[in-house]
Design an enzyme around this catalytic site. Structure first.
Site, PDB file in Angstrom:
ATOM      1  N   THR A 146      19.004  51.358  23.515  1.00  0.00           N
ATOM      2  CA  THR A 146      19.169  52.366  22.468  1.00  0.00           C
ATOM      3  C   THR A 146      19.645  53.674  23.084  1.00  0.00           C
ATOM      4  O   THR A 146      19.412  53.923  24.274  1.00  0.00           O
ATOM      5  CB  THR A 146      17.832  52.614  21.714  1.00  0.00           C
ATOM      6  OG1 THR A 146      18.022  53.639  20.735  1.00  0.00           O
ATOM      7  CG2 THR A 146      16.709  53.044  22.636  1.00  0.00           C
ATOM      8  N   LYS A 202      12.943  56.455  19.963  1.00  0.00           N
ATOM      9  CA  LYS A 202      12.604  55.038  19.781  1.00  0.00           C
ATOM     10  C   LYS A 202      11.942  54.492  21.048  1.00  0.00           C
ATOM     11  O   LYS A 202      10.998  53.708  20.970  1.00  0.00           O
ATOM     12  CB  LYS A 202      13.871  54.209  19.518  1.00  0.00           C
ATOM     13  CG  LYS A 202      14.496  54.382  18.147  1.00  0.00           C
ATOM     14  CD  LYS A 202      15.648  53.385  17.998  1.00  0.00           C
ATOM     15  CE  LYS A 202      16.377  53.542  16.681  1.00  0.00           C
ATOM     16  NZ  LYS A 202      17.509  52.595  16.551  1.00  0.00           N
ATOM     17  N   GLU A 254      28.248  49.478  16.222  1.00  0.00           N
ATOM     18  CA  GLU A 254      27.386  49.274  15.057  1.00  0.00           C
ATOM     19  C   GLU A 254      28.313  49.144  13.860  1.00  0.00           C
ATOM     20  O   GLU A 254      28.870  50.134  13.393  1.00  0.00           O
ATOM     21  CB  GLU A 254      26.405  50.436  14.902  1.00  0.00           C
ATOM     22  CG  GLU A 254      25.433  50.477  16.070  1.00  0.00           C
ATOM     23  CD  GLU A 254      24.195  51.339  15.819  1.00  0.00           C
ATOM     24  OE1 GLU A 254      23.861  51.626  14.660  1.00  0.00           O
ATOM     25  OE2 GLU A 254      23.579  51.715  16.824  1.00  0.00           O
ATOM     26  N   ASP A 298      18.083  48.424  14.456  1.00  0.00           N
ATOM     27  CA  ASP A 298      18.842  49.250  13.529  1.00  0.00           C
ATOM     28  C   ASP A 298      17.876  49.622  12.414  1.00  0.00           C
ATOM     29  O   ASP A 298      17.227  48.763  11.825  1.00  0.00           O
ATOM     30  CB  ASP A 298      20.062  48.504  12.981  1.00  0.00           C
ATOM     31  CG  ASP A 298      21.040  49.481  12.337  1.00  0.00           C
ATOM     32  OD1 ASP A 298      21.284  50.562  12.925  1.00  0.00           O
ATOM     33  OD2 ASP A 298      21.559  49.185  11.246  1.00  0.00           O
ATOM     34  N   SER A 299      17.756  50.923  12.189  1.00  0.00           N
ATOM     35  CA  SER A 299      16.772  51.420  11.233  1.00  0.00           C
ATOM     36  C   SER A 299      17.449  52.267  10.167  1.00  0.00           C
ATOM     37  O   SER A 299      18.555  52.774  10.371  1.00  0.00           O
ATOM     38  CB  SER A 299      15.739  52.294  11.947  1.00  0.00           C
ATOM     39  OG  SER A 299      15.086  51.541  12.938  1.00  0.00           O
ATOM     40  N   HIS A 325       7.521  51.563   9.996  1.00  0.00           N
ATOM     41  CA  HIS A 325       8.482  50.452   9.963  1.00  0.00           C
ATOM     42  C   HIS A 325       8.653  49.843  11.359  1.00  0.00           C
ATOM     43  O   HIS A 325       8.653  48.634  11.521  1.00  0.00           O
ATOM     44  CB  HIS A 325       9.823  50.977   9.427  1.00  0.00           C
ATOM     45  CG  HIS A 325      10.270  52.261  10.074  1.00  0.00           C
ATOM     46  ND1 HIS A 325       9.452  53.361  10.157  1.00  0.00           N
ATOM     47  CD2 HIS A 325      11.425  52.609  10.701  1.00  0.00           C
ATOM     48  CE1 HIS A 325      10.097  54.331  10.799  1.00  0.00           C
ATOM     49  NE2 HIS A 325      11.295  53.894  11.130  1.00  0.00           N
ATOM     50  N   ARG A 326       8.764  50.688  12.394  1.00  0.00           N
ATOM     51  CA  ARG A 326       8.976  50.175  13.752  1.00  0.00           C
ATOM     52  C   ARG A 326       7.696  49.510  14.281  1.00  0.00           C
ATOM     53  O   ARG A 326       7.750  48.441  14.894  1.00  0.00           O
ATOM     54  CB  ARG A 326       9.431  51.313  14.683  1.00  0.00           C
ATOM     55  CG  ARG A 326       9.844  50.851  16.070  1.00  0.00           C
ATOM     56  CD  ARG A 326      10.731  51.875  16.789  1.00  0.00           C
ATOM     57  NE  ARG A 326      11.984  52.084  16.091  1.00  0.00           N
ATOM     58  CZ  ARG A 326      12.260  53.172  15.344  1.00  0.00           C
ATOM     59  NH1 ARG A 326      11.389  54.156  15.229  1.00  0.00           N
ATOM     60  NH2 ARG A 326      13.403  53.268  14.703  1.00  0.00           N
TER      61      ARG A 326
HETATM   62  P1  ITT Z   1      20.488  53.534  18.424  1.00  0.00           P
HETATM   63  O1  ITT Z   1      21.346  52.907  17.334  1.00  0.00           O
HETATM   64  O2  ITT Z   1      21.246  53.853  19.676  1.00  0.00           O
HETATM   65  O3  ITT Z   1      19.250  52.718  18.693  1.00  0.00           O
HETATM   66  P2  ITT Z   1      20.118  55.655  16.460  1.00  0.00           P
HETATM   67  O4  ITT Z   1      19.315  56.913  16.476  1.00  0.00           O
HETATM   68  O5  ITT Z   1      21.573  55.756  16.064  1.00  0.00           O
HETATM   69  O6  ITT Z   1      19.957  54.956  17.893  1.00  0.00           O
HETATM   70  P3  ITT Z   1      19.602  53.990  14.107  1.00  0.00           P
HETATM   71  O7  ITT Z   1      21.050  53.762  13.824  1.00  0.00           O
HETATM   72  O8  ITT Z   1      18.696  52.817  14.040  1.00  0.00           O
HETATM   73  O9  ITT Z   1      19.377  54.619  15.568  1.00  0.00           O
HETATM   74  O10 ITT Z   1      18.987  55.111  13.194  1.00  0.00           O
HETATM   75  C1  ITT Z   1      19.595  55.589  12.021  1.00  0.00           C
HETATM   76  C2  ITT Z   1      19.111  56.983  11.760  1.00  0.00           C
HETATM   77  O11 ITT Z   1      17.773  56.924  11.300  1.00  0.00           O
HETATM   78  C3  ITT Z   1      19.148  57.910  12.968  1.00  0.00           C
HETATM   79  O12 ITT Z   1      19.596  59.174  12.545  1.00  0.00           O
HETATM   80  C4  ITT Z   1      17.695  57.979  13.412  1.00  0.00           C
HETATM   81  O13 ITT Z   1      17.370  59.252  13.963  1.00  0.00           O
HETATM   82  C5  ITT Z   1      16.955  57.758  12.097  1.00  0.00           C
HETATM   83  N1  ITT Z   1      15.700  57.051  12.349  1.00  0.00           N
HETATM   84  C6  ITT Z   1      15.544  55.805  12.842  1.00  0.00           C
HETATM   85  N2  ITT Z   1      14.255  55.507  13.013  1.00  0.00           N
HETATM   86  C7  ITT Z   1      13.562  56.614  12.627  1.00  0.00           C
HETATM   87  C8  ITT Z   1      12.199  56.961  12.602  1.00  0.00           C
HETATM   88  O14 ITT Z   1      11.270  56.119  13.029  1.00  0.00           O
HETATM   89  N3  ITT Z   1      11.860  58.172  12.162  1.00  0.00           N
HETATM   90  C9  ITT Z   1      12.792  59.049  11.730  1.00  0.00           C
HETATM   91  N4  ITT Z   1      14.106  58.810  11.736  1.00  0.00           N
HETATM   92  C10 ITT Z   1      14.494  57.600  12.179  1.00  0.00           C
END
Ligand code: ITT
Length: 189
Positions: free
Chosen positions: A7, A12, A36, A65-66, A167-168
């Site tokens: 990541t 995370k 992505e 992916d969140s 969620h995580r």
């Molecule tokens: P990677 O894809 O490199 O893992 P990312 O930050 O881009 O990092 P995501 O695409 O999964 O990760 O996240 C989408 C958005 O949601 C991103 O702006 C994150 O900061 C936010 N996000 C993800 N998980 C979160 C959490 O637990 N709490 C708050 N915001 C979250």
């Protein structure tokens, strides 16, 4: 057992280190870029990312992916959560929700795990609400505007407290139970 967490998001990594420590899994952070794809499903993004990383020779890793799915906005920002955070940010979301009473939303985290040449994909969820203003200094991303219990934002919780309900954290529990039932890990937790 050792797993690489791939990541670009240091927030995370800390959450995974703490969540997996409970199961005796050691987490190593690797920053390997992968595409992505833009699609309507978190799972599709994860599947595509995993094949790209495997093609690069990576093994025994997880990616996630969140996204934050706001019900009254028909799931927006959802799969666009990263772009939305970078562009309009939390202030933009709060503006969109300015006169909105229904603030229910769901955080989702889809984890893809490559282990012993097997693929496991799980999705953890956390239902909650969008707050009226940013609150708290912990966490990252949407944490200051999301509350699980209606009392504190995720950014007001410790990492351990967030992992219990998030969620995580829920995705990690699902992953550990899959790994256990496949006999890939021994855990009494
Ligand atoms: P990677 O894809 O490199 O893992 P990312 O930050 O881009 O990092 P995501 O695409 O999964 O990760 O996240 C989408 C958005 O949601 C991103 O702006 C994150 O900061 C936010 N996000 C993800 N998980 C979160 C959490 O637990 N709490 C708050 N915001 C979250």
């Amino acid at each position: 057992m050792k797993l690489k967490v791939i990541t670009s998001n240091p927030g995370k990594v800390i959450e995974y280190q703490k969540a997996f420590a409970k199961f005796d899994v050691c987490v190593e952070h690797c920053c390997v870029p992968y595409d992505e794809i833009q699609t309507s499903e978190l799972e599709e993004v994860v599947k595509k990312g995993m094949s790209e990383l495997r093609a690069k020779g990576l093994r025994n890793f997880i990616i996630d992916d969140s996204g934050l799915f706001i019900h009254v906005l028909r799931g927006f920002p959802g799969v666009y959560s990263a772009y939305c955070q970078k562009t309009i940010g939390n202030d933009g979301i709060l503006s969109l929700m300015k006169c909105v009473d229904d603030r229910s939303s769901t955080f989702k985290c889809c984890i893809g795990c490559d282990i012993d040449n097997k693929t496991i994909i799980v999705t953890g969820k956390c239902d909650g609400h969008i707050l009226y203003k940013e609150t708290g200094n912990n966490g990252f991303g949407y944490d200051p505007i999301f509350t699980f219990d209606g009392k504190r934002s995720f950014a007001e919780m410790s990492i351990d407290e967030k992992n219990v309900v998030s969620h995580r954290g829920n995705a990690v529990k699902l992953l550990m139970s899959e790994l256990t039932s496949l006999g890939l890990i021994n855990t009494n937790n």
